[in-house]
Design a protein around this motif. Structure first.
Motif, PDB file in Angstrom:
ATOM      1  N   SER A  44       0.458   8.517   1.121  1.00  0.00           N
ATOM      2  CA  SER A  44      -0.530   9.256   0.333  1.00  0.00           C
ATOM      3  C   SER A  44      -1.698   8.337   0.034  1.00  0.00           C
ATOM      4  O   SER A  44      -1.701   7.172   0.389  1.00  0.00           O
ATOM      5  CB  SER A  44       0.075   9.729  -0.980  1.00  0.00           C
ATOM      6  OG  SER A  44       1.442   9.944  -0.841  1.00  0.00           O
ATOM      7  N   ARG A  45      -2.647   8.902  -0.662  1.00  0.00           N
ATOM      8  CA  ARG A  45      -3.791   8.083  -1.019  1.00  0.00           C
ATOM      9  C   ARG A  45      -3.458   7.197  -2.220  1.00  0.00           C
ATOM     10  O   ARG A  45      -3.962   6.097  -2.340  1.00  0.00           O
ATOM     11  CB  ARG A  45      -4.963   8.990  -1.353  1.00  0.00           C
ATOM     12  CG  ARG A  45      -6.205   8.192  -1.579  1.00  0.00           C
ATOM     13  CD  ARG A  45      -7.431   9.058  -1.650  1.00  0.00           C
ATOM     14  NE  ARG A  45      -8.482   8.279  -2.288  1.00  0.00           N
ATOM     15  CZ  ARG A  45      -9.507   8.811  -2.908  1.00  0.00           C
ATOM     16  NH1 ARG A  45      -9.610  10.124  -2.963  1.00  0.00           N
ATOM     17  NH2 ARG A  45     -10.417   8.059  -3.462  1.00  0.00           N
ATOM     18  N   TRP A  46      -2.632   7.702  -3.100  1.00  0.00           N
ATOM     19  CA  TRP A  46      -2.354   6.981  -4.332  1.00  0.00           C
ATOM     20  C   TRP A  46      -0.884   6.627  -4.441  1.00  0.00           C
ATOM     21  O   TRP A  46      -0.018   7.355  -4.004  1.00  0.00           O
ATOM     22  CB  TRP A  46      -2.714   7.833  -5.545  1.00  0.00           C
ATOM     23  CG  TRP A  46      -4.151   8.203  -5.614  1.00  0.00           C
ATOM     24  CD1 TRP A  46      -4.714   9.353  -5.154  1.00  0.00           C
ATOM     25  CD2 TRP A  46      -5.203   7.429  -6.153  1.00  0.00           C
ATOM     26  NE1 TRP A  46      -6.054   9.352  -5.376  1.00  0.00           N
ATOM     27  CE2 TRP A  46      -6.397   8.172  -5.995  1.00  0.00           C
ATOM     28  CE3 TRP A  46      -5.286   6.168  -6.757  1.00  0.00           C
ATOM     29  CZ2 TRP A  46      -7.627   7.711  -6.413  1.00  0.00           C
ATOM     30  CZ3 TRP A  46      -6.520   5.719  -7.181  1.00  0.00           C
ATOM     31  CH2 TRP A  46      -7.667   6.479  -7.008  1.00  0.00           C
ATOM     32  N   LYS A  85       0.838  -1.206   0.000  1.00  0.00           N
ATOM     33  CA  LYS A  85       0.000   0.000   0.000  1.00  0.00           C
ATOM     34  C   LYS A  85       0.869   1.251   0.000  1.00  0.00           C
ATOM     35  O   LYS A  85       2.020   1.209   0.420  1.00  0.00           O
ATOM     36  CB  LYS A  85      -0.871  -0.027   1.258  1.00  0.00           C
ATOM     37  CG  LYS A  85      -1.825  -1.187   1.251  1.00  0.00           C
ATOM     38  CD  LYS A  85      -3.213  -0.721   1.527  1.00  0.00           C
ATOM     39  CE  LYS A  85      -4.213  -1.643   0.896  1.00  0.00           C
ATOM     40  NZ  LYS A  85      -4.809  -2.593   1.829  1.00  0.00           N
ATOM     41  N   PRO A  86       0.323   2.377  -0.451  1.00  0.00           N
ATOM     42  CA  PRO A  86       1.112   3.615  -0.415  1.00  0.00           C
ATOM     43  C   PRO A  86       1.546   3.950   1.015  1.00  0.00           C
ATOM     44  O   PRO A  86       0.813   3.687   1.965  1.00  0.00           O
ATOM     45  CB  PRO A  86       0.148   4.663  -0.970  1.00  0.00           C
ATOM     46  CG  PRO A  86      -1.193   4.042  -0.956  1.00  0.00           C
ATOM     47  CD  PRO A  86      -1.003   2.573  -1.048  1.00  0.00           C
ATOM     48  N   GLN A  91      -6.300  -1.106  -6.101  1.00  0.00           N
ATOM     49  CA  GLN A  91      -7.193   0.060  -6.173  1.00  0.00           C
ATOM     50  C   GLN A  91      -6.473   1.383  -5.988  1.00  0.00           C
ATOM     51  O   GLN A  91      -6.941   2.412  -6.445  1.00  0.00           O
ATOM     52  CB  GLN A  91      -8.265  -0.068  -5.097  1.00  0.00           C
ATOM     53  CG  GLN A  91      -9.296  -1.099  -5.446  1.00  0.00           C
ATOM     54  CD  GLN A  91     -10.208  -1.347  -4.284  1.00  0.00           C
ATOM     55  OE1 GLN A  91      -9.771  -1.373  -3.134  1.00  0.00           O
ATOM     56  NE2 GLN A  91     -11.475  -1.552  -4.566  1.00  0.00           N
ATOM     57  N   TYR A  92      -5.355   1.360  -5.268  1.00  0.00           N
ATOM     58  CA  TYR A  92      -4.684   2.608  -4.934  1.00  0.00           C
ATOM     59  C   TYR A  92      -3.605   2.973  -5.950  1.00  0.00           C
ATOM     60  O   TYR A  92      -2.877   3.928  -5.767  1.00  0.00           O
ATOM     61  CB  TYR A  92      -4.040   2.489  -3.549  1.00  0.00           C
ATOM     62  CG  TYR A  92      -3.263   1.201  -3.376  1.00  0.00           C
ATOM     63  CD1 TYR A  92      -1.995   1.052  -3.942  1.00  0.00           C
ATOM     64  CD2 TYR A  92      -3.820   0.119  -2.700  1.00  0.00           C
ATOM     65  CE1 TYR A  92      -1.308  -0.134  -3.828  1.00  0.00           C
ATOM     66  CE2 TYR A  92      -3.126  -1.072  -2.582  1.00  0.00           C
ATOM     67  CZ  TYR A  92      -1.873  -1.202  -3.144  1.00  0.00           C
ATOM     68  OH  TYR A  92      -1.200  -2.388  -3.056  1.00  0.00           O
TER      69      TYR A  92
END
Lengths: 337, 572
Positions: free
Chosen positions: A106-108, A102-103, A136-137
């Motif tokens: 940040s969100r992305w 996952k990041p 998704q990210y």
């Protein structure tokens, strides 16, 4: 704001901004456009804007995320560039592994793959699955010069953002506001850049480039009088520009394009406007078909050099020999007539 | 403390279970993946065969799905898996409600193993499959291996797969998917049931796009949908991608002009205008227009293929009476098309299409699209001079006209100038002045000519003969004749004088060819006679000597060496 760094790509920027605002980001983008029109900058600024904490449709340049990105220090914006000539499968395998984390903050998590046409065949194929359904990210951005040089399966998985060649007017204005140039020089550089702002800047900042052009044009003029011996001398001179042989050949092409226009009594819009007199003089010695033939020969050589791993010296020599033979044939024909 | 920690833990859990992202936007082409056989656009034969196989319980153990991008290979593979493993299954209508179905939809399947063969190309992955294949499916009836991008497996991996692929356990099904079936080993091909997915028709794509638009609450006019379908080039994923992009560009209402902007297309009006300019042959205007198109950042390749499409439409309205089915346009557009089509011949249109196609091919590999485009447009305008078959035919007919005119003029002129020569026809050309031959007096020759051809005329057309030979690749003969001159023409006898004896001899051996060529060009049967022209050796030698002495090079040499010329010899 930060998208302002991208010059003259209003349409592309509008589309990107609208997607940012509407929260309709796609998981894969392909930025398509000629070299030097601002794709790479746009890709990076887009990545910044996606992760910016303050603004929704642009990068604020103030927040911690933007500043980290500017310092090449953002953990969630990862750039992939050719390793040597190619982007190799190991680089893509690393992407596949890392993209599952996952990041960090940040969100992305954003991957930018520059010069995606340099993905070698294995690498390109191994990108397919992750490009279709990344986590998704994740967002993957590819930049590319020519859509023909990439798998259609990659093309169809991405949202295509087109970057155009800049209008001459715009380049000229931009140059005049950024640098202090005489009108003739800015005109000349604008037409030489042929829509690529990066090239224009290079021409200004590297004085030698213009001098080089003079030398190359001298070689072009020499081609007409070549015989079997001088061909090899000219070839040797051309080989001094080994690293940028494609740009050199592009200059050749532009010259003959101008000749063609002059021949068809079109004096407006010449690239080599400073050589106008010479062009008009030269044009008398050619027929339209002859110029077309010459352009074809140079064009083919250019493609071959770019696409295949050929012996540069041989290719250049063959091209010059072909050109000189063409010249001789035509002179002969003219004498007969 | 504990009370405070609780919501945090909940949030934390939600974050990592993916709930946090549930609201994120998903690309339309992923959102609207077909869920059952009925949703698959096009591919009727594939769907029908698979459905029947399920209903009749004749399911093969290995399938190969091949076809271009975006035609539904992977989607069909997933639907097939669902159909087999559904709780109601095997069934042709998977419920999309039960656990196996939902697992597959959520990309979290139990008995479906999806392998990306492009990233796992080696033999190791195949060995791993062979190990794991022995364990029975956990929940469903079948264990399905989907090997995507299978063309990228290495040769070793392919070979390792062969045995397993031929006789897997009863509960295993392999589905191989690829865009490039020609890269597979024949031994792999022969072990699979092959299904070829075809490009989707424009109508199929339009139907699906209409459906998606309705579901998403998007208003898109018919013209816009047509444009998308045409630009997708047979790939559904491309089509939905374009739709997605145009939605984010223009919101809930999509028009054709929005699409033109997004796709970098040139509008129909510009195509009409350029065609008009091409017909009128106005190079300057055409180049201006090209300049505009390039400056607006339009997609140049697309532009040329649109131009080809426009020419095609023109051709269709011109040649086909019932063209409604072939042309996807409104009546208004049709009228404008017909109007423009009236200005040009069908044969010319065909030629234009040919040239434009060439430009399209040239554009594919260039870094200077602008130059190629400019050159292409110039070619389109100057196409009559093109050397294609039709062009040559045109030129021939023009030549024929000229010849006709010329011979008429000849007849009249001869009648006035030389009334004593009464018979101009070939058949009567036999008699007259057999002794008057050695001197090469042109006037006399003219009088002595008995065919419809005079020597001077023949001399004028000498170049034509040489050109003809050159075009026929008779280079040797042409070279030999180059320094010869026709010196006499009488009694159907043509005398050709040569400077060198060797040339004369060589040509004599090929006389027949020459006779044929003359017959072809002048339509006259002539006997060819070759002579060696240096019948006055002294005179010519003297001439030669003087010539040599006067030559610049010789004079320079004499000057440099400060010498004299002793002897002049000819080197044959």
């Amino acid at each position: 704001m930060s998208f302002d760094k991208v010059i003259g790509q209003d349409l592309a920027i509008t589309i990107l901004k609208k997607q940012l605002k509407g929260d309709r980001l796609s998981h894969a983008y392909l930025f398509l456009g000629e070299q030097g029109v601002g794709k790479d900058i746009a890709a990076f600024e887009f990545a910044k804007a996606i992760n910016c904490q303050e603004e929704s449709a642009d990068a604020c340049e103030q927040c911690i995320s933007c500043r980290k990105a500017d310092n090449q220090n953002h953990p969630d914006i990862i750039e992939i560039k050719p390793d040597g000539k190619w982007i190799k499968i190991d680089q893509i395998r690393a992407l596949q592994r890392e993209i599952l984390y996952k990041p960090y903050e940040s969100r992305w998590k954003i991957y930018i793959i520059y010069q995606a046409e340099q993905l070698n065949l294995e690498a390109a194929n191994s990108l397919l699955k992750i490009l279709e359904e990344p986590p998704q990210y994740a967002i993957i951005i590819l930049t590319i010069n020519n859509a023909e040089n990439i798998l259609p399966t990659i093309l169809s998985r991405c949202q295509l953002i087109r970057f155009r060649l800049l209008p001459d007017q715009l380049i000229k204005e931009q140059l005049n506001s950024d640098y202090e140039l005489s009108p003739e020089k800015s005109q000349l550089i604008t037409s030489l850049a042929a829509g690529r702002y990066k090239d224009a800047v290079q021409l200004i900042e590297d004085e030698e480039k213009l001098a080089e052009r003079e030398d190359i044009l001298k070689l072009v003029l020499a081609i007409k009088e070549l015989d079997q011996v001088t061909v090899f001398e000219v070839a040797e001179k051309l080989l001094e520009y080994k690293e940028q042989i494609n740009q050199v050949l592009d200059l050749f092409l532009l010259w003959y394009r101008d000749l063609l226009l002059v021949k068809l009594t079109q004096i407006e819009g010449l690239v080599n406007a400073d050589y106008k007199e010479q062009l008009i003089k030269e044009a008398k010695g050619y027929k339209v078909e002859e110029i077309e033939e010459i352009i074809k020969i140079i064009q083919n050589t250019n493609n071959v050099i770019k696409k295949y791993n050929v012996n540069l010296q041989l290719t250049i020599e063959v091209m010059l020999l072909k050109l000189s033979r063409l010249g001789r044939q035509n002179r002969w024909q003219k004498q007969l007539e | 403390m504990r009370m405070d920690a609780r919501p945090f833990i909940l949030l934390y859990l939600e974050y990592f279970s993916g709930g946090y992202y549930k609201m994120t936007y998903v690309s339309l082409y992923r959102k609207w993946r077909p869920d059952n056989f009925a949703d698959i656009a096009g591919q009727q034969t594939v769907v029908k065969t698979l459905k029947n196989a399920i209903q009749l319980d004749r399911i093969a153990h290995a399938y190969l799905f091949c076809g271009p991008r975006g035609t539904g290979k992977t989607s069909t593979a997933k639907i097939l898996t669902k159909a087999l493993n559904c709780h109601d299954g095997p069934t042709v209508t998977p419920c999309n409600q039960c656990e196996p179905c939902l697992n597959i939809k959520g990309n979290n399947p139990v008995d479906m193993i999806e392998i990306d063969a492009a990233s796992n190309r080696g033999i190791d992955k195949i060995r791993e499959i062979r190990e794991k294949i022995r364990s029975a499916p956990l929940k469903g009836n079948y264990k399905v291996y989907i090997i995507d991008e299978v063309h990228m497996l290495t040769t070793e991996a392919f070979n390792a797969l062969l045995k397993t692929l031929e006789e897997p356990p009863d509960y295993v099904i392999f589905i191989l998917a690829t865009t490039e079936p020609h890269k597979l080993l024949p031994t792999i091909l022969s072990r699979c049931q092959r299904f070829d997915f075809t490009r989707l028709s424009i109508a199929d794509i339009k139907d699906r796009l209409d459906y998606i638009c309705k579901q998403e609450g998007i208003k898109a006019d018919n013209e816009a949908i047509s444009l998308i379908a045409r630009n997708a080039d047979g790939g559904m994923r491309d089509a939905i991608s374009i739709l997605d992009q145009s939605i984010s560009y223009s919101g809930n209402k999509i028009t054709a002009s929005d699409l033109e902007a997004v796709l970098g297309l040139v509008s129909n009006q510009v195509l009409f205008k350029l065609t008009e300019i091409i017909f009128a042959g106005e190079i300057e205007k055409a180049l201006d227009l090209v300049n505009q198109i390039v400056n607006q950042g339009k997609d140049i390749k697309r532009f040329i293929s649109d131009l080809v499409y426009h020419f095609r439409n023109l051709l269709l309205v011109k040649e086909c009476k019932e063209n409604e089915r072939l042309l996807d346009i409104t009546t208004e557009q049709r009228e404008v098309l017909i109007e423009q089509a009236n200005e040009i011949e069908a044969s010319q249109l065909l030629q234009l299409i040919e040239i434009a196609n060439e430009i399209e091919a040239d554009l594919k590999q260039t870094t200077q699209p602008r130059i190629i485009l400019e050159m292409g447009v110039i070619k389109l305008i100057k196409f009559e001079e093109n050397k294609s078959l039709i062009g040559i035919l045109d030129r021939i007919s023009r030549l024929e006209e000229q010849i006709d005119n010329k011979s008429k003029r000849e007849v009249t002129s001869k009648k006035t100038d030389q009334p004593q020569v009464s018979n101009l026809t070939e058949t009567s050309a036999t008699n007259k002045q057999p002794n008057n031959d050695n001197k090469s007096n042109p006037e006399e020759e003219k009088k002595s000519t008995t065919t419809s051809l005079t020597l001077s005329e023949f001399k004028d057309n000498w170049e034509d003969i040489l050109d003809y030979l050159k075009n026929k690749k008779r280079m040797r003969l042409q070279a030999l004749l180059r320094d010869a001159t026709p010196s006499k023409l009488e009694n159907n006898k043509l005398t050709i004088a040569f400077e060198h004896e060797f040339h004369k001899d060589s040509v004599e051996q090929e006389k027949e060819v020459l006779t044929k060529v003359i017959k072809k060009i002048f339509g006259v049967d002539l006997q060819v006679n070759c002579i060696f022209s240096r019948n006055k050796p002294n005179g010519t030698k003297k001439n030669n000597k003087e010539k040599v002495l006067q030559h610049q090079l010789v004079q320079q040499a004499v000057e440099i060496f400060n010498g004299d010329v002793v002897q002049v010899e000819s080197v044959d």
